[in-house]
Motif scaffolding. Structure first.
Motif, PDB file in Angstrom:
ATOM      1  N   THR A  13      14.587  40.194  26.482  1.00 13.50           N
ATOM      2  CA  THR A  13      13.628  40.245  27.577  1.00 13.50           C
ATOM      3  C   THR A  13      14.320  40.589  28.887  1.00 13.50           C
ATOM      4  N   LEU A  14      15.439  39.925  29.161  1.00 11.93           N
ATOM      5  CA  LEU A  14      16.145  40.151  30.425  1.00 11.93           C
ATOM      6  C   LEU A  14      16.745  41.553  30.493  1.00 11.93           C
ATOM      7  N   VAL A  15      17.275  42.044  29.387  1.00  9.49           N
ATOM      8  CA  VAL A  15      17.840  43.402  29.370  1.00  9.49           C
ATOM      9  C   VAL A  15      16.723  44.423  29.553  1.00  9.49           C
ATOM     10  N   GLU A  16      15.591  44.229  28.895  1.00  8.76           N
ATOM     11  CA  GLU A  16      14.441  45.127  29.086  1.00  8.76           C
ATOM     12  C   GLU A  16      14.016  45.157  30.549  1.00  8.76           C
ATOM     13  N   GLU A  17      13.985  43.994  31.175  1.00  5.92           N
ATOM     14  CA  GLU A  17      13.603  43.924  32.585  1.00  5.92           C
ATOM     15  C   GLU A  17      14.603  44.689  33.463  1.00  5.92           C
ATOM     16  N   GLU A  18      15.867  44.572  33.148  1.00  8.93           N
ATOM     17  CA  GLU A  18      16.890  45.281  33.925  1.00  8.93           C
ATOM     18  C   GLU A  18      16.776  46.793  33.724  1.00  8.93           C
ATOM     19  N   PHE A  19      16.511  47.215  32.498  1.00 13.03           N
ATOM     20  CA  PHE A  19      16.303  48.640  32.232  1.00 13.03           C
ATOM     21  C   PHE A  19      15.125  49.157  33.067  1.00 13.03           C
ATOM     22  N   SER A  20      14.057  48.381  33.106  1.00 19.07           N
ATOM     23  CA  SER A  20      12.881  48.781  33.889  1.00 19.07           C
ATOM     24  C   SER A  20      13.199  48.817  35.377  1.00 19.07           C
ATOM     25  N   ALA A  21      13.898  47.794  35.858  1.00 18.14           N
ATOM     26  CA  ALA A  21      14.237  47.723  37.279  1.00 18.14           C
ATOM     27  C   ALA A  21      15.082  48.915  37.714  1.00 18.14           C
ATOM     28  N   GLN A  22      15.922  49.395  36.823  1.00 13.92           N
ATOM     29  CA  GLN A  22      16.792  50.535  37.137  1.00 13.92           C
ATOM     30  C   GLN A  22      16.167  51.875  36.736  1.00 13.92           C
ATOM     31  N   SER A  23      14.931  51.843  36.253  1.00 18.30           N
ATOM     32  CA  SER A  23      14.195  53.058  35.852  1.00 18.30           C
ATOM     33  C   SER A  23      14.982  53.917  34.866  1.00 18.30           C
ATOM     34  N   PHE A  24      15.625  53.261  33.921  1.00 14.98           N
ATOM     35  CA  PHE A  24      16.401  53.994  32.920  1.00 14.98           C
ATOM     36  C   PHE A  24      15.543  54.949  32.110  1.00 14.98           C
ATOM     37  N   ASN A  25      14.263  54.606  31.910  1.00 13.68           N
ATOM     38  CA  ASN A  25      13.400  55.474  31.105  1.00 13.68           C
ATOM     39  C   ASN A  25      13.197  56.839  31.763  1.00 13.68           C
TER      40      ASN A  25
END
Length: 92
Positions: A13-25
Motif C-alpha cells: 500500500t505504501l509503495v503504491e502510494e509513493e508511486f502515485s505521489a511521484q507520478s511514475f505511471n
C-alpha cells in the motif's frame, strides 16, 4: 477458507502510494513499473495486516518517517537495478 483475501502486506500500500505521489505511471511504462514495484518490495520487510486503517492510526510519526525513508531507498535501488538490466538487454 481464503485467508489471503483478508491479509495484506502494508508495504504494498505504501509503495503504491509513493508511486502515485511521484507520478511514475506517467514517466514509465507498465512493464517497467511492475519490475520496479517487485524489486522495491523485495527490499522491504513485509508488514502483514488485516486492516490498513488500524496501522495508519497506530503508527507513530517517527515510524512512518523511518518507513518512508526505507521506501525511498528501496525505490532508488530498484531504479538502479531496472536500468542496469534494461541497458544489459539493449547491449545484446
Amino acid at each position: 477458507m481464503y485467508l489471503d483475501e483478508d491479509i495484506k502486506n502494508f508495504m504494498e500500500t505504501l509503495v503504491e502510494e509513493e508511486f502515485s505521489a511521484q507520478s511514475f505511471n506517467k514517466a514509465y511504462d507498465h512493464e517497467y513499473l511492475q519490475d520496479l514495484f517487485c524489486i522495491t518490495l523485495n527490499q522491504l520487510k513485509p508488514h502483514y495486516v488485516r486492516n490498513t486503517i488500524d496501522v495508519r492510526i497506530n503508527i507513530t510519526s517517527t515510524e512512518r518517517s523511518d518507513i518512508s525513508k526505507k521506501i525511498a531507498i528501496a525505490i532508488n535501488e530498484g531504479h538502479r537495478i531496472c536500468l542496469l538490466y534494461t541497458s544489459d538487454a539493449a547491449d545484446e
